[in-house]
Structures are given as structure tokens and as C-alpha cells.
Design an enzyme around this catalytic site. Structure first.
Site, PDB file in Angstrom:
ATOM      1  N   HIS A   1       0.848  -1.190   0.000  1.00 23.67           N
ATOM      2  CA  HIS A   1       0.000   0.000   0.000  1.00 23.67           C
ATOM      3  C   HIS A   1       0.886   1.243   0.000  1.00 23.67           C
ATOM      4  O   HIS A   1       1.881   1.306   0.726  1.00 23.67           O
ATOM      5  CB  HIS A   1      -0.908   0.017   1.232  1.00 23.67           C
ATOM      6  CG  HIS A   1      -2.010  -0.987   1.153  1.00 23.67           C
ATOM      7  ND1 HIS A   1      -2.375  -1.604  -0.021  1.00 23.67           N
ATOM      8  CD2 HIS A   1      -2.835  -1.485   2.100  1.00 23.67           C
ATOM      9  CE1 HIS A   1      -3.377  -2.420   0.203  1.00 23.67           C
ATOM     10  NE2 HIS A   1      -3.679  -2.376   1.487  1.00 23.67           N
TER      11      HIS A   1
ATOM     12  N   LYS B   1     -13.822   4.855   7.392  1.00 22.93           N
ATOM     13  CA  LYS B   1     -14.287   5.848   6.421  1.00 22.93           C
ATOM     14  C   LYS B   1     -15.799   5.774   6.244  1.00 22.93           C
ATOM     15  O   LYS B   1     -16.456   6.749   5.875  1.00 22.93           O
ATOM     16  CB  LYS B   1     -13.578   5.616   5.077  1.00 22.93           C
ATOM     17  CG  LYS B   1     -13.901   6.631   3.999  1.00 22.93           C
ATOM     18  CD  LYS B   1     -12.885   6.571   2.872  1.00 22.93           C
ATOM     19  CE  LYS B   1     -12.976   5.284   2.104  1.00 22.93           C
ATOM     20  NZ  LYS B   1     -14.154   5.224   1.215  1.00 22.93           N
TER      21      LYS B   1
END
Length: 888
Positions: A161, A556
Site C-alpha cells: 500500500h 471511512k
């Protein structure tokens, strides 16, 4: 050019409160490195650079300490006064400073660890494996504790990532500087060695200053694979068996090394690098196979060198150490297969049969690496068997220290790493599977994407055939929302290999990410284990099942508070279900480096997990800057593994499970109130009309996507119309760059206010590990934020209503966290962390002011952005990431 005086050089470091609180040795290191950087800025920077850096540095320190509006405005005016070229240089200077301060802090940690090793009982740390074993033994008995120890499993999974903002060239320069600092530290004052070390430090810092801080292009997936290999080569290959040895030494005492070890290898490495294709079109089957090949090459080369080195030391003669019949038979088999090797071994080890056999085993390892079919091992189990014969022969001959010394290290390495190094995991999105499966069922021409989906199964089968089933066998399904999403993988695998091909051995792992998916997880699992392919695999593995939980998208989705509570509840329900079904469950934690993605100290998080959810097994993702922070230096890597494994061992202690069970029941009403209030507050912000566009305006979100951090795109579509279009990493990264860190804390203040009872909340903080972990992590997140700078970022947008909402929640959260944790200010109960943040914050402020200037300029330009301002912005992003020490 005039020589820089010692006083002028030290001015670059400063003498603020935080610097004064440093340990003497670390303060000396920081001043040394700061003074050397000051000299380099005078020597290599443009005229007046040092003075400009110093002006801004002094101004930001003044603004940080007195918090007046005028002091802050003065610092901002200085940043605004620089030409764009000067701003570039200043930003680079502060970034290099952060690299050096981080290095000094790491050096201090290593120094402390070495001092601990010098104590009479170096394993007496309260959070070590040894102390955890002692505590567990006291609760359940030594025999039961020993069984738990032997069943332990710590499984870090390295991912690609894009959160490591440093170039590899910069990281390499920092590593060389660290080595030179150790040499300087070890030399006598005023000695030739110390002067030499200082001269070389200057040379290396000059290199660091002159090295471009930003990559010229995005790395490819293969570049990312090779970057991870550096951590293995330099640290993990030797550090992991050293952890085993330390624990065994402690548990066995004077008998350590003279009898078979108690400790079994409890670390397994995993990797997504080269296998994670969710949203990354550049990860193909060819890349995945190449990743497996590179990893195997590295580990086999390491095993070859280790075996050769050990062979040279096992010089026991046949007279003093007679061989067993099994060793004689092994020699005969090896010699018959490798006549040239046998002749060479006989010459190099005349009268030393154990050495001779080890020399031939070394040749077989090399043959495995070079793919010499006549001599190559088919799998690591056969190598382990051969090494076991050598070990048993030495032990039977009365040479146990030869048997269980360095030779044992090699066995541990083979058991830990195999011939594959790390277990390569494939990940793909459930929606991609659904599209591919629909095409396969319909027949006809397959799309390019579907062809690649099928090809990966054939690639996994090839990797397993070459390196063994452990090399690649886990297949993770992102956004699992039904049992059909998991069954699809097995059906696609059958389409891929056809009626006559070889099916790969697959453990299909659901990844539950959103709030709704976490709530649905137990029902989905109950359905999927009835599927024939899953049932057959459970029978083969002894009812072992792995389930992955996503921290990023859930945060999120509903905000950090509700996400933490939902994750806890999901783990509790899944674990209870597994207990009832007799399933051996491993929960795989998809944690990031930043606090908004499940970051923070892993050991405290482990001890806060629900009963039965750990049970001696802990698996998590490690990514970006976290990989190098935790595993880049051997002593720190060993300490990190020691702490995490100790917590994994203790998590299932009756006392810990009872504490978490009681706390969850007692404070359930508090959790319910916090969940509802925090979610409502979070939705008030993110579901407001125009929020996504406003977020892109008030943070460098778009510009973060331009940074060549990793091979994977920063978002799923061409534009961001809603949060669903944005990946979790840039969501967190952008808020941290704006010095708001919203993803780590937003909604907690409202949640605590909704409870309202300060005494109750203080009690919960003391008694409820989950709440304590959440609040401590939020305290760190808030400590790295800055309200005045945050306000300036928010002013870039035209939504004062949203800006006020964010600032009000920040103030409320800060107020409640301080009240509950105590001490009058953030991190008062964690002085080491508080000192680290305070030491860096004024310098981060300087970079933030430069970034704000670049953002304002870019926001005011129509059409294509001026390249020099965009470059300044990206330089500042890299510098702020180095200063904050986390990104995504």
C-alpha cells in the site's frame, strides 16, 4: 565560505522545552546531527539558506510555545516571503532534519535495548514473551502454558500500500548514516576514529541533502517486491531466529543450547506485494510468479550461506564425535547423487563426517536455488529431515552444544521461511469475480480482465508446484458481502484449470470491510462453511478458518469511533460462533500505519480484543513506513516481535479474557451511546451536500495522488464524486497532511459528550481496555494536529459551516480526552510519546506553512498548474510525512 561556529550549528536544533527533556545521550545525538546538517547547508546550499531556515525555525518555535496569533502570523509571513526556489530548499532542509531526528530517536531506542541486554536479567521487561509465559504459567499451570507457547503464531503480512513517502535511495542513505552514528558513538572522544566518523557523517548528510527526495516515477510492483526483500536480507532473516533463541535461553537457563529447544518457530511471514490485485491493474499473474521467484531466490541464497558457514564450524572429528548409522546412510545417499561434491567434501572435511555431510547439504540447497533437478530438494521438509539427522547424530555422540547451537538456528530458519520466504497472498475484489463468473457461465469470448482472473489460478498452481503449498494458497476476497462471493472463487478456479488441470490448494478468506458487512459477517460465515469446497478444505486443515477484518473502509464508512466498536462486536460474534462450531479461527487484522486505519501500538490492541478472538494467533497487515519503522533495524525488530508475541500469548489468559468480558458487559450502555452519537456526528459531516468536493479543496487530496509512492492508483475511478470513490489511504493521508487528522478522532468528542458522566468515563478508561486504546490513540492523533494550521487549510474551501463543524469537534474531542486521561494536556500519561511529538511539531509547522502557500497558489491557478509550485507541494508532503512519522 566562513566556517560555521558551534553555536550557530546548534541553533538549527534549538533548545526548546522538548529538546531539553531529551535523555542526555539522545540530546547529544540530535545536536551533533543538527550541527552537521547546519554545516552542510552553509557549504552546499545557496547563499543565505542557513539563515532563512533559521529564521523560519525560530519563528515556528516561538509560535508553538506562546500560541499567540501574532507569533503564528509572523511565522506565516516568513514562509510567504520566500521565492519558490528558496521555499524548495527550505522544505528540503527541514525534511532532512526530520530524517536525522528520526534516526537519532531510533538510535536511542537501540541504545536502551542494548542497555537492557546488559542487565543481570535482560528478559525482565514486563511485556516480554518470558514475562508473559511466567504470568500465564501462574494462571493455568506451566505445562498448559508451555503448550500455548508451542502453538503460538505471529503472522505479519507485508503490503505494498502506497504509504512510504521516502525514496529507497533516501532510506539507504539514512541507514548508512545510522551505522556511522553507531561508529561515532562507540569511538573515544577526540580519537582518530571519532574524527573519521564525523567526517564520514558529514559526507553522508551531504549525500542525503543532495539526493532528490521524490521518486521520478511510480515504482512498479516488481520494484515494490525488491524493496521488501531489503528488509528480509538486512533484518528479518537473522532477527527472527534470534528472538527464538532469546526466549529459549531464558526458559532453559543454564541448559540453553545443550538440549533440544522448548521454543517452536512461531513467526510466519506473509506478503501481498506482487499478489494484491484489488484495484491495481499492474499486478498480473506474471508479476505474481516473478514475486514468488524473487522471494525464493533470496531465502535460498540465505539458507545456502548459513549452511556453508555452519559447515565450516562443525569440525568435530570422527574420533571424538562418532556418527550415527542414520548419518552414515545419509552420506552414502548424498555421495551417490553428487560424486564431485562428495570428493570435494572428503578433501575439505577429512575425518570430520558431520562437516562433510553439511557441505553436501549446502550444495543441495544451491542446486535448489539454481534449479539443478538432479540435486535440488523438492520441498523444505526433506531439507529439515536431513538437518535433523545431523543434529540427532551430534546429540547422540555427546555433542549437544554442536547439535543445538548454530545448527538449530538454521533449522529455525528453514521452518520459518521454507523455500518461499513469505506466504504470498492474492487479493481481488468480489465485484471483479462476479463479472468474470458471469462471462464464464455464459460462454463465448472472455474479456481481458476475465482472462487474467482465470490465469491467476493457474499461476498459483505453478507457484505451489515449484515452491510448495505454503508459498501461495491464501486468496482474499475484498468486499465480501455474501457466501456467494466466496463460493465464486472455487468455481472460477475450476473454470481456470478445466477438467484435467491441477486445482491449486486454496484457503479462501473473506474480507469484511464496511460497517454493514461487519454486522453481516457471522451469518455469511455460517452459510459458507456448508459449501462443499469449504467443508472439504476445513476437513483437510483440521477445521482451520481465517477471516479478515478491514479497519480502513469501516472507519471511512461510519467514523473511527463507531468502526472500532463495530470491529470489536464483529470479532466477539465471529469468535463465539467459531467456538460453538469447533472451528480454529484466525482473525486477520487489516490495519494501516495511521490511527485512522487501525494503527497504534499493536500489543495494547491485542490485549483489548474480545475473548477467544486471539487464542494464540495474531495476523495483521504491515505496510509502508511501518514496515521500515518496525522491522528495518534488528534490535527494534526483535523487540517489536517480542512485545506482539507476548501480548498474543497473554490475550487468552483467563484474567485478560475475564477483564475484557466484564468490561464489555458493564460498559455496554456507554458503547451504545457512543456508537449512536459518533455516527450521527460523522454523517453530519460526510453526508453534507458537496462534502467530497470540499474535502478535495481543503486538503492536498488530489496532489497526494500525484506522488509516486506506489504502483496502485489512489482512487477507484477517474474522479472523486463521493467517499466511495476514494481509497482509505489517501483519505487518511490527506487529513494528516492538513494537520487535522480527522480520520483518527472525528466524532469521539460528541460520543463522550453524549455519555456526559465524567466519573463513569474515567472509570471506563481505567477498566475497559478497548476504550483506553481508543482514547490513547486519539490523543496521539490530536497531538499531531494543529488547530491554527488546520483552520488555514479549512479556509481554502468556501464552506464555513463544514469548517466550523470540524473545528468544534476537534476542540470538544481534545477537551474530553484530556479530562478523561488526566494530566492537563494531551499525552501527559505517555511522556516519551509526548516528548517526541513536541520535539517535531514546530518543524512540521514550518513545512505546513510552505505547503499551504503552495496549495493557495495552485488553487488560484486556472488550467495547468505551475510545475515549480506543484513540486514544492510534493516536497512538503514528503517532509510532513517524515515529521509526523505516519501517512496512511
Amino acid at each position: 565560505m566562513p566556517e560555521l561556529t558551534r553555536t550557530e550549528a546548534l541553533d538549527l536544533v534549538g533548545r526548546g522545552d522538548a529538546e531539553q527533556e531529551l535523555p542526555d545521550q539522545m540530546r547529544s545525538d540530535v545536536r551533533l546531527l543538527g550541527s552537521l546538517l547546519g554545516r552542510i547547508l552553509r557549504e552546499s546550499g545557496s547563499p543565505g539558506l542557513f539563515e532563512d531556515v533559521e529564521r523560519l525555525r525560530r519563528a515556528t518555535i516561538d509560535a508553538y510555545t506562546d500560541e499567540s496569533a501574532e507569533a503564528f502570523a509572523h511565522a506565516a509571513r516568513i514562509a510567504e516571503s520566500f521565492s519558490v526556489e528558496r521555499a524548495h530548499e527550505v522544505a528540503r532542509a527541514f525534511t532532512v532534519y526530520f530524517h536525522l531526528v528520526n534516526l537519532a530517536e531510533e538510535h536511542q531506542r537501540v541504545r536502551i535495548l542494548r542497555e537492557r541486554d546488559g542487565r543481570p536479567d535482560p528478559t525482565d521487561a514486563g511485556d516480554s514473551i518470558t514475562s508473559a509465559f511466567a504470568q500465564l504459567s501462574a494462571e493455568i499451570g506451566e505445562e498448559a502454558a508451555r503448550r500455548r507457547l508451542q502453538e503460538l503464531r505471529f503472522h505479519p503480512v507485508f503490503t505494498a500500500h502506497p504509504t512510504e513517502a521516502r525514496r529507497r535511495a533516501v532510506s539507504s542513505s539514512i541507514r548508512r548514516t545510522a551505522q556511522l552514528l553507531r561508529e561515532y558513538d562507540g569511538a573515544l572522544p577526540h580519537s582518530t576514529d571519532r574524527r573519521r566518523a564525523e567526517r564520514r557523517l558529514l559526507e553522508e548528510i551531504d549525500t542525503l541533502w543532495r539526493t532528490a527526495p521524490l521518486r521520478a516515477a511510480k515504482p512498479t510492483p516488481v520494484d515494490e517486491v525488491r524493496a521488501i526483500m531489503a528488509v528480509f536480507d538486512e533484518t528479518l532473516y537473522t532477527a527472527i531466529p534470534h528472538v527464538y533463541r532469546r526466549v529459549d535461553d531464558s526458559l532453559q537457563g543454564v541448559d540453553a543450547g545443550a538440549r533440544a529447544p522448548i521454543v517452536r518457530p512461531f513467526v510466519r511471514l506473509g506478503t501481498w506485494v506482487g499478489g494484491d490485485r484489488d484495484g491495481n491493474p499492474f499486478v498480473t499473474t506474471s508479476v505474481t510468479k516473478k514475486a514468488a521467484s524473487i522471494a525464493s531466490e533470496h531465502v535460498l541464497r540465505g539458507l545456502e550461506h548459513s549452511a556453508e558457514r555452519i559447515a565450516r564450524t562443525v569440525t568435530t572429528s570422527a574420533d571424538t564425535t562418532p556418527v550415527s548409522a542414520e548419518l552414515t546412510a545419509l552420506w552414502q545417499r548424498l555421495a551417490a547423487a553428487d560424486e564431485d561434491g562428495a570428493a570435494d567434501a572428503h578433501k575439505r572435511a577429512a575425518g570430520e563426517p558431520h562437516k562433510a555431510v553439511l557441505l553436501l547439504l549446502t550444495r543441495r540447497i544451491k542446486a535448489t536455488r539454481t534449479r539443478n533437478a538432479d540435486l535440488a530438494y523438492g520441498d523444505p521438509e526433506h531439507l529439515l529431515a536431513d538437518l535433523g539427522i545431523v543434529q540427532d547424530s551430534l546429540a547422540a555422540a555427546g555433542a549437544p552444544r554442536q547439535a543445538f547451537g548454530h545448527l538449530q538456528q538454521l533449522l529455525w530458519q528453514v521452518e520459518t521461511f521454507g523455500f518461499h520466504l513469505a506466504e504470498l497472498e492474492v487479493r481481488q475484489h468480489s465485484a471483479v469475480h462476479a463479472k468474470a463468473l458471469a462471462q464464464c457461465r455464459a460462454g463465448g469470448v472472455l474479456s481481458e480482465q476475465t482472462a487474467e482472473v482465470l490465469e491467476v489460478f493457474r499461476g498459483i498452481a505453478q507457484i505451489q508446484h515449484r515452491y510448495g503449498p505454503r508459498a501461495a494458497g491464501r486468496y482474499i476476497v475484498s468486499f465480501t458481502q455474501s457466501a456467494d462471493d466466496l463460493a465464486a472463487v472455487h468455481e472460477l478456479a475450476r473454470y481456470a484449470v478445466g477438467d484435467h488441470g491441477t486445482l491449486p490448494v486454496l484457503d479462501v478468506i473473506p474480507l469484511f470491510e464496511t460497517f454493514a458487512d461487519l454486522q453481516a459477517a457471522p451469518g455469511i460465515l455460517a452459510e459458507i462453511v456448508e459449501h462443499p469446497a469449504f467443508a472439504a478444505r476445513l476437513a483437510e486443515t483440521g477445521a482451520k478458518l481465517e477471516v479478515m477484518l478491514g479497519y480502513s473502509d469501516s472507519s471511512k464508512d461510519v467514523g473511527p469511533v463507531a468502526a472500532n466498536l463495530a470491529l470489536y462486536e464483529a470479532q466477539a460474534l465471529i469468535s463465539a460462533w467459531a467456538q460453538e462450531r469447533g472451528i480454529v479461527l484466525t482473525l486477520f487484522h487489516g490495519r494501516g500505519g495511521a490511527l485512522g486505519r487501525g494503527g497504534g501500538p499493536a500489543n495494547s490492541a491485542i490485549l483489548a480484543q474480545p475473548p477467544y478472538s486471539v487464542d494464540g494467533r495474531f495476523k495483521l497487515t504491515e505496510q509502508g513506513e511501518v514496515i521500515f519503522a518496525r522491522y528495518g533495524e534488528p534490535a527494534i525488530a526483535m523487540r517489536h516481535i517480542d512485545q506482539v508475541v507476548a501480548a498474543t500469548l497473554l490475550a487468552s489468559a483467563p484474567s485478560n479474557e475475564q477483564r475484557n468480558r466484564d468490561a464489555a458487559a458493564r460498559f455496554a450502555p456507554v458503547a451504545h451511546a457512543m456508537d449512536a452519537a459518533s455516527r450521527a456526528r460523522f454523517f453530519e459531516l460526510v453526508k453534507a451536500d458537496g462534502f467530497a468536493a470540499w474535502f478535495a479543496t481543503v486538503t492536498p487530496m488530489e496532489e497526494v495522488g500525484l506522488l509516486p509512492l506506489g504502483s496502485r492508483p489512489a482512487r477507484r475511478g477517474l474522479s472523486v464524486e463521493s467517499l466511495e470513490d476514494l481509497r482509505a489511504i489517501p483519505w487518511v493521508f490527506a487529513w494528516s497532511q492538513a494537520r487535522i487528522n480527522l480520520a483518527g478522532w472525528f466524532g469521539l468528542g460528541t460520543a463522550l459528550e453524549a455519555v456526559g458522566d465524567e466519573a463513569l468515563l474515567r472509570d471506563a478508561y481505567a477498566q475497559w481496555p478497548l476504550l483506553r486504546t481508543v482514547i490513547d490513540n486519539v490523543a496521539m492523533s490530536l497531538a499531531k494536529s494543529d488547530a491554527r494550521i488546520a483552520r488555514r487549510y479549512l479556509d481554502l474551501g468556501d464552506r464555513p459551516d463544514l469548517a466550523e463543524l470540524v473545528m468544534a469537534e476537534m476542540a470538544l474531542t481534545r477537551q474530553w480526552v484530556v479530562r478523561i486521561a488526566g494530566g492537563g494536556e494531551l499525552l501527559a500519561n505517555k511522556p516519551v510519546l509526548q516528548r517526541a511529538v513536541k520535539m517535531r511539531s514546530p518543524y512540521v509547522d514550518a513545512l505546513s506553512l510552505l505547503q499551504l502557500r503552495a496549495l493557495r497558489t495552485l488553487r488560484g491557478v486556472e488550467g495547468e498548474a505551475p510545475q515549480e509550485w506543484q513540486r514544492l507541494l510534493l516536497l512538503s508532503v514528503s517532509g510532513v510525512a517524515a515529521g509526523l512519522q505516519n501517512t496512511g
